[in-house]
Structure formats: C-alpha cells, structure tokens
Design an enzyme around this catalytic site. Sequence first.
Site, PDB file in Angstrom:
ATOM      1  N   ASP A   1       8.991  -0.920   2.095  1.00 23.62           N
ATOM      2  CA  ASP A   1       7.693  -1.336   2.623  1.00 23.62           C
ATOM      3  C   ASP A   1       6.550  -0.999   1.654  1.00 23.62           C
ATOM      4  OD1 ASP A   1       5.917  -2.174   4.871  1.00 23.62           O
ATOM      5  OD2 ASP A   1       5.228  -0.105   4.660  1.00 23.62           O
TER       6      ASP A   1
ATOM      7  N   GLU B   1       9.245  -5.368  -0.477  1.00 26.62           N
ATOM      8  CA  GLU B   1       8.136  -6.030   0.217  1.00 26.62           C
ATOM      9  C   GLU B   1       6.900  -5.845  -0.656  1.00 26.62           C
ATOM     10  OE1 GLU B   1       4.668  -6.403   3.078  1.00 26.62           O
ATOM     11  OE2 GLU B   1       5.391  -4.438   2.441  1.00 26.62           O
TER      12      GLU B   1
HETATM   13  C1  GLC Z   1       3.626  -3.744   5.156  1.00 26.38           C
HETATM   14  C2  GLC Z   1       3.912  -4.197   6.568  1.00 26.38           C
HETATM   15  C3  GLC Z   1       2.638  -4.188   7.360  1.00 26.38           C
HETATM   16  C4  GLC Z   1       2.058  -2.790   7.361  1.00 26.38           C
HETATM   17  C5  GLC Z   1       1.919  -2.247   5.938  1.00 26.38           C
HETATM   18  C6  GLC Z   1       1.672  -0.771   5.936  1.00 26.38           C
HETATM   19  O1  GLC Z   1       2.797  -4.618   4.485  1.00 26.38           O
HETATM   20  O2  GLC Z   1       4.507  -5.469   6.543  1.00 26.38           O
HETATM   21  O3  GLC Z   1       2.850  -4.628   8.680  1.00 26.38           O
HETATM   22  O4  GLC Z   1       0.802  -2.812   7.987  1.00 26.38           O
HETATM   23  O5  GLC Z   1       3.091  -2.459   5.179  1.00 26.38           O
HETATM   24  O6  GLC Z   1       2.855  -0.052   6.171  1.00 26.38           O
END
Ligand code: GLC
Length: 648
Positions: A293, A335
Amino acid sequence: MEQESDFLTTLTAQLLCRATDGVARIPPVDHGTELDPFLLRLERYLPDLLDGMQRAYRSVEALAPWIEQLVDLMLAHHVQRPRELRLLDLQRALRPDWLQVPGQVGYVCYVDRFADTLGGVLDHLDHLEQLGVTYLHLMPLLRPRPGNSDGGYAVADYRAVDPALGTIGELEQLAGELRRRGLSLCIDVVLNHVAREHAWAVAARQGDVRYRRYFWVLPGRSQVEAFERTLPEVFPDFAPGNFTFDEEMGGWVWTTFNDFQWDLNWSNPEVLLEFADLILHLANLGIDVFRLDAIAFLWKRQGTDCQNQPEVHALVQTLRAVARIVAPAVAFKAEAIVAPDQLMQYLGRGAHHGKVSDLAYHNGLMVQIWSSLASRDTRLMTTALRRLPRKPSSCAWVTYLRCHDDIGWAVSDEDAAAVGLDGPTHRRFLGQYYAGLFPGSHARGEPFQVNRRSGDSRSSGTTAALNGLELALEHDNDELLQLSIERILLGHAVVMTFDGLPLIYMGDEIGMISDRSYREDPDRAGDNRWMHRPHMPWERVARRHARGTVEQRVFDGLRRLIAARKRTPQLHAATVVELLDSPPAILALARPHHLGRLTALFNFSETPQRMPLPPGAGPFDCIAERPVPIRVGQISLPPYGRVWLLAD
Ligand code: GLC
C-alpha cells in the site's frame, strides 16, 4: 475432442497416482543440508538482498548486525513454514508465470461489506467460483484503530485480525480453503504508516527513544515548511498538510495521509526488519500476494515530492529477496498511483529488473477507459498507452475499471496536447462529467477533493453509477438501461484484454449503484469514497439467476467474458499489446502470439461503428464464439460492441 481431453485427464491422474505410490516406496534418506532449498535460495537471492540494502542505506558494513538478524529471522520462518506451503513454493517455482496466465481473474472486496466476517466469506466462495474468480483481494483486515481508520489503512496491530471480522486462525483457515479450491489470497500490507494507536507510536509518545526513531518528528515549523514547499497534499479537503503537531512527541509528526496515520521512518533499518518479519509471518499463514500500500511514499527527501525515491525500489528489492528465500510462492503487488514514467520502476527497470513487484496497478489504463467513455473518443487513450514504455515480460499489470478509491484524472498535459486537447480543460471536463454536472452526462458520481483554484476534482461512484445505470433506473428507461449495461461490459472487456491480471470490484458483477448511507456515519460522512463501498445485498445477488434482471444481464455478461478470457491463450500477460490505428470511437489492439494473432476491437460510443478489418484479423469472435459478418472488408460494431477476433 471432449472425450479425448477426459481420457487425458483420467490418464494423467492414474499416472500421478502410480508415481505417488512409487515415490512412497523409496526408503527415507537423510537429504543433508546441502539439499535444503533454504540454502539454495539464500545463495541465489542474498546478493539481491544485500544490493537492495546497500542502495537504500549506502553502507552495508555498518549494517552487519541487522543483516545477521535478518538471516536468523528468515531461518526461523523457514523452519516454521507449513509443509503445504513448501509444496506450493515448489509448484510456483515450476510455474513462474502463475499470475500472468489468462486463467487468472481477481475479485476485490471488504470482508464486512461482502459477508460480515471471514467465516461469511468462506460461505460465499461459490458466488466467486460461479463468476470464474481465481484470486481474492480482501481489503484491509488487520486490527485497525477504533473509529475512522481510513477504511482499515490505519493499522493498530499487524499481528491480529480486526476482531469484528474474525481471528488470525480464521484467516489461516480461509487461506487454506481458498488454496484447496485453486484461488489465491491477497491482503494489504501498509508499509508507509501505522495508526497513532499502534504499539510503536504509543511507545514513542511515552518517550521510548528506540520507537521514536521509527517515526519522523520534526522539531519546529521551519523544518516542516522546508519539506512542505515541495510536497503535494493527498487529502487536501479533510487532511490538509503533511505534518501533525503532537504534544506528547513535542514536535511535528509526518502524516502524509490522515493525522492519525503516522509515516514510518524507513531510513531506520529496524523498520525494514520489522516488516520483513511481518511479511514472512503472514506468508506462513498462507497469504499469496501482498499489496504494498502507498509504496511510492516510503522514502523522504527534502526538496522533492517524497514519492518514487530510488530508495523505495531498493527497499522493495530487499523485501522481495527476503520473501523469495523463505516463501517463494509469494508475490508482491505495488500500489503506486504515480505518473506513467515513474510507474514502470515498480515492475523493475534497470538494476531492479525482475527483483521487485510482480504486479502493479495500471492506473493509466483505468483513467483512459473512463475518459474514452465520456468523450466517445479513443485517440487520447491510444496515444497515452502507446507512449507508455513496455513492461518487463515477466510481470503483469493489475487491470481494473473501479476500486475502493476515487478516480484521479491522471491525464498528462503532453498526452492531451498530442491529440489537440488542453490537459487542464480535459481533466476538469472528466471531473464534471462523472459528477453528472456536464450537459448530457449519464454519470451519477460525486466530486472528491475539489481543487477550488483549478476547478479540478477526482471522482467517486460505483461502476454502474458512473456508467448511467442510476440515471436509467431514475427514468425507468429500458434503452438507457441497456446502454449502461453495455458500457459496464465494454469497460470490463477492455480490462480483460490487456497484459495483466484483471480485478473485478465488489458489486460490479451485479451492477451495484452507489450507496449514500455513509453520510449517516460520522466517521465516514466526510469521505465520499464510501459511496462506492456498498454492502453486498445478497437478495439482489440472488436475482442473477432471474432472466432479464439487471443483475442477471451484468453477471452473465461478465461470466461469459471471463470464460472467453480463460480459453484465449493470447491474453497471457507476457504477450505484447499493439495499439492499432482506428476510427476515433473505436479502440483497436492486437496480441501477437505463437498460436495466432488476436485482434480486439471496442466501440466506445452509443452509435454503431464500422472499420476495415485490420490486417491479420479473421472473422471468428472468441467472446461470442461465432464468426462476425464482414462486408466488403468492413466490420460493424454495435453500440459499445466488443470483439476478440482470431487470425484466419
Ligand atoms: C492507498 C489506499 C487508500 C488509502 C491510502 C493510505 O492509496 O488505496 O485507500 O487511503 O493508501 O493508506
């Protein structure tokens, strides 16, 4: 043909049984340590691990004690790795492309919204299997802070499951059941920050110097401003700025996201060790894929936007080597919602080639699908995708139409200019179009994080709502309904045609419209991303079997697409994607393959379109499983039509 394949299946099973009996008769031998795969893998991947650390921390010599600790902890997890998972390690080593094959289709859901608890998910696996899903991403499920936890992305304890969802034992049980059914399990590992309620943050606030070093604490306003000068804001509306003053810490804590999400200081190798240990612990429970993440934010450097710093890739390389040494069945999914030229690094370019993540979100493709649906014009999409450098052939994109986050209109000024558009104007148009504010828009989304100065906004809303289903239901209009269903299926068909692992977002398989009940919940009311995180209404899901219902039309359309994808080897993620010239409303691409070239055509408009059959394309459509009519060398596509044509 079918009889022959039945025969082969039976014969294969008999041969494997015979060989199993034979192997069982071999007397047990002392295999000796030289045959322990741990040592072989350590020898193979230790150079990657050390190289990653050297690049991140500059000097490996000073790190010797940490590295020794790391080896000890890898060995400890190796010893604990269950037998079933060691077998999986071997199986996946024999199929390194396991995430790239067209047979893979993913599904993403929140445990509570999908089925209340982990036990509930187990009870609903048949729904996913009917659809053809082979990969399940469960949204954050480790114990979050109480109250607003940014959808679980503020983790208070990485070693416990949210008690409202179940226990670690139940997570392990679910992973095992999925594995036995041939599905893999992906969960989030939030590396950039922890909840301010996490034990490390609590200890830091209590004055523990060791844990204080896990975080970024700036003493005064001037240091904060020195960083803020070049930092963007992720949530300017509800969490402006990147720092939060904390009395107990006596300084400004780095909080990129919400004020309760404390950024970790990855320049401290102890943080790396903590996460190496954690990833191996979770891997040994049977987690197959880790979604890294917000990975772009890991390393901070003054004078930059503190995203995509080279050390991020070095750290991921180290963690990846750790996972490969102990649990090679495991894969990483990055991500990183970043600019196209930065994105490719997450799949490993240059020195990191083949050493970081196996999967990365193709945000650009997602944005371009929505952009083309709004403008009925694919020229920007074709241009932007053509400009993207080719990804490493051993990796796969994560392709998706919707997810739990908002859509940020990441269209670059250069790409827009290349097709005669003005970047800011087009981005503003998309924000307005999907909020239903543009004349003639079929969408019923909402603007997220509006930039008052530029008028730019991101967008929230479900696939169905953004594609006109809410509007059609409001007007009780069959024609609009049909068009919205075709748009939903077109978007998914595009996602399934690219060189990646397609993910279906919960509720999209039955055309779920947005849920506005989040406004009643004070912890969520300020964040309209909750409108596209609905509870699965199982009574509506049941209607997927009733002919003519929206649920049945969307579900069956998707199911047929998935089935078609599974029998189309050209869609393997290692096969390149060629973008072809086409009339403005049509997206045309080809997947050249040793079993024959596949040509895919998509009509992004509500009017029928024609184009000459592209060279090398035959008339047989693999989606409909029948030939399409070709008249005077021209193929016609109905409104939002899509075909996968095989070579003659
Ligand atoms: C990523 C997640 C998002 C979250 C962020 C902080 O971008 O997809 O939903 O707010 O991380 O953890």
